[in-house]
Design a protein around this motif. Sequence first.
Motif, PDB file in Angstrom:
ATOM      1  N   VAL A  76       0.856  -1.189   0.000  1.00 31.75           N
ATOM      2  CA  VAL A  76       0.000   0.000   0.000  1.00 31.75           C
ATOM      3  C   VAL A  76       0.889   1.235   0.000  1.00 31.75           C
ATOM      4  O   VAL A  76       2.055   1.177   0.402  1.00 31.75           O
ATOM      5  CB  VAL A  76      -0.961   0.028   1.210  1.00 31.75           C
ATOM      6  N   PHE A  77       0.301   2.339  -0.443  1.00 28.99           N
ATOM      7  CA  PHE A  77       1.083   3.569  -0.574  1.00 28.99           C
ATOM      8  C   PHE A  77       0.215   4.761  -0.212  1.00 28.99           C
ATOM      9  O   PHE A  77      -0.878   4.944  -0.754  1.00 28.99           O
ATOM     10  CB  PHE A  77       1.584   3.710  -2.020  1.00 28.99           C
ATOM     11  N   ALA A 111      -4.265   7.927   6.939  1.00 31.68           N
ATOM     12  CA  ALA A 111      -5.414   7.851   6.041  1.00 31.68           C
ATOM     13  C   ALA A 111      -5.879   6.417   5.788  1.00 31.68           C
ATOM     14  O   ALA A 111      -6.930   6.202   5.186  1.00 31.68           O
ATOM     15  CB  ALA A 111      -5.083   8.542   4.712  1.00 31.68           C
ATOM     16  N   PHE A 112      -5.101   5.425   6.236  1.00 29.03           N
ATOM     17  CA  PHE A 112      -5.543   4.037   6.130  1.00 29.03           C
ATOM     18  C   PHE A 112      -6.393   3.689   7.344  1.00 29.03           C
ATOM     19  O   PHE A 112      -6.058   4.041   8.469  1.00 29.03           O
ATOM     20  CB  PHE A 112      -4.341   3.092   6.055  1.00 29.03           C
ATOM     21  N   TYR A 132       5.085   7.158   3.825  1.00 28.20           N
ATOM     22  CA  TYR A 132       3.966   6.779   2.958  1.00 28.20           C
ATOM     23  C   TYR A 132       3.939   5.292   2.614  1.00 28.20           C
ATOM     24  O   TYR A 132       3.225   4.867   1.717  1.00 28.20           O
ATOM     25  CB  TYR A 132       3.950   7.627   1.688  1.00 28.20           C
ATOM     26  N   LEU A 133       4.728   4.491   3.306  1.00 33.63           N
ATOM     27  CA  LEU A 133       4.694   3.045   3.122  1.00 33.63           C
ATOM     28  C   LEU A 133       4.576   2.333   4.477  1.00 33.63           C
ATOM     29  O   LEU A 133       4.846   1.148   4.592  1.00 33.63           O
ATOM     30  CB  LEU A 133       5.961   2.580   2.393  1.00 33.63           C
ATOM     31  N   GLY A 134       4.140   3.093   5.492  1.00 36.15           N
ATOM     32  CA  GLY A 134       4.128   2.592   6.858  1.00 36.15           C
ATOM     33  C   GLY A 134       3.388   1.285   7.068  1.00 36.15           C
ATOM     34  O   GLY A 134       3.932   0.358   7.696  1.00 36.15           O
ATOM     35  N   ARG A 176      -4.499   1.982  -1.821  1.00 33.78           N
ATOM     36  CA  ARG A 176      -4.541   3.395  -1.450  1.00 33.78           C
ATOM     37  C   ARG A 176      -5.403   3.571  -0.201  1.00 33.78           C
ATOM     38  O   ARG A 176      -6.255   2.747   0.120  1.00 33.78           O
ATOM     39  CB  ARG A 176      -5.120   4.228  -2.601  1.00 33.78           C
ATOM     40  N   PRO A 177      -5.191   4.661   0.537  1.00 31.45           N
ATOM     41  CA  PRO A 177      -5.981   4.885   1.754  1.00 31.45           C
ATOM     42  C   PRO A 177      -7.469   4.976   1.466  1.00 31.45           C
ATOM     43  O   PRO A 177      -7.885   5.580   0.464  1.00 31.45           O
ATOM     44  CB  PRO A 177      -5.441   6.226   2.276  1.00 31.45           C
ATOM     45  N   ALA A 178      -8.267   4.385   2.358  1.00 31.67           N
ATOM     46  CA  ALA A 178      -9.720   4.432   2.207  1.00 31.67           C
ATOM     47  C   ALA A 178     -10.311   5.740   2.716  1.00 31.67           C
ATOM     48  O   ALA A 178     -11.380   6.163   2.268  1.00 31.67           O
ATOM     49  CB  ALA A 178     -10.358   3.255   2.936  1.00 31.67           C
ATOM     50  N   ASP A 179      -9.623   6.393   3.653  1.00 40.76           N
ATOM     51  CA  ASP A 179     -10.133   7.646   4.219  1.00 40.76           C
ATOM     52  C   ASP A 179      -9.677   8.810   3.333  1.00 40.76           C
ATOM     53  O   ASP A 179      -8.603   9.378   3.521  1.00 40.76           O
ATOM     54  CB  ASP A 179      -9.616   7.826   5.646  1.00 40.76           C
TER      55      ASP A 179
END
Length: 301
Positions: A96-97, A102-103, A153-155, A202-205
């Motif tokens: 994910v990126f 935001a995830f 951004y790859l946490g 990608r983040p859902a939020d």
Amino acid sequence: MKHVILVTGASSGFGAMTAQALSADGHTVYASMRNIGGHNARAAADMRRHAIEHGVDLRPIELDVQSQDSADRAVDTILAEQGAIDVVVHNAGHMVFGPSEAFTVEQFAQLYDINVLGTQRVNRAALRHMRSRGNGLLVWVSSSSTRGGTPPYLGPYFAAKAAMDALAVSYAGELARWGIETAIIVPGSFTKGTNHYAHAGRPADTDRLAAYDGGPYRGLEDQLLRGMAALEPKDADAADVAREIARVVALPHGTRPLRTTIDPSDDGARVVNAMADRVRAELLRRIGLEDLLAVATISHG
């Protein structure tokens, strides 16, 4: 020696390349992927075509690492057809990126489920057989991100990979006396030759994501991707990871290294992992468990 090998997550990327490299060496390779009858139908057909064109024993098989029943069925099928599984390559994973905040928690859990719990399901399906034989090899496809440079951004992905790597190290000691080897393969960041970044989740939020995109981190995604690509040598070849896995598998039992790094960008993981693995070895010696650093040779008489 020729082996029966199960490769998870073999529909594309490192998994597909590894399955092909291992079959080219004469092994019987089961290239597992989920939903062979649906969105991976083309990938399965490509595997069958590759097997025919190259005269190798490469077989697509249904396996969803998020389902214990699916892992059990795949292993049972291989055992019924071959009578043994010699090697499991834990490659299945998802990337994910985006900014970690935001995830959603559910996204974190799903990523952990694929990258970590997936290996546990496959192990629980295959290890009983390997232990009964007193022989086997687990190959874990880790990531330089677990101990090397960790850009933002790859946490969520880094956290899951770090957990998988830690699990692999623990398994190494827990399986050594059973005659089962562990080999951890550590790829660096390859921006070409795989679909990791292209297919990254990608983040859902979207509201939280917009806050980062419009705030002081505006433009960071592009800056990060450009920087990572610039670090990668022009001759970097993702297929080197598959070739290294094939090389390690071909080594005699008892001689395979615990960890091998393939990182053209040299993000520092090789140095940090070497120290961590040395500390582990020293601790095992201090507590009287030095034998766990080498795989046992078990005779069944």
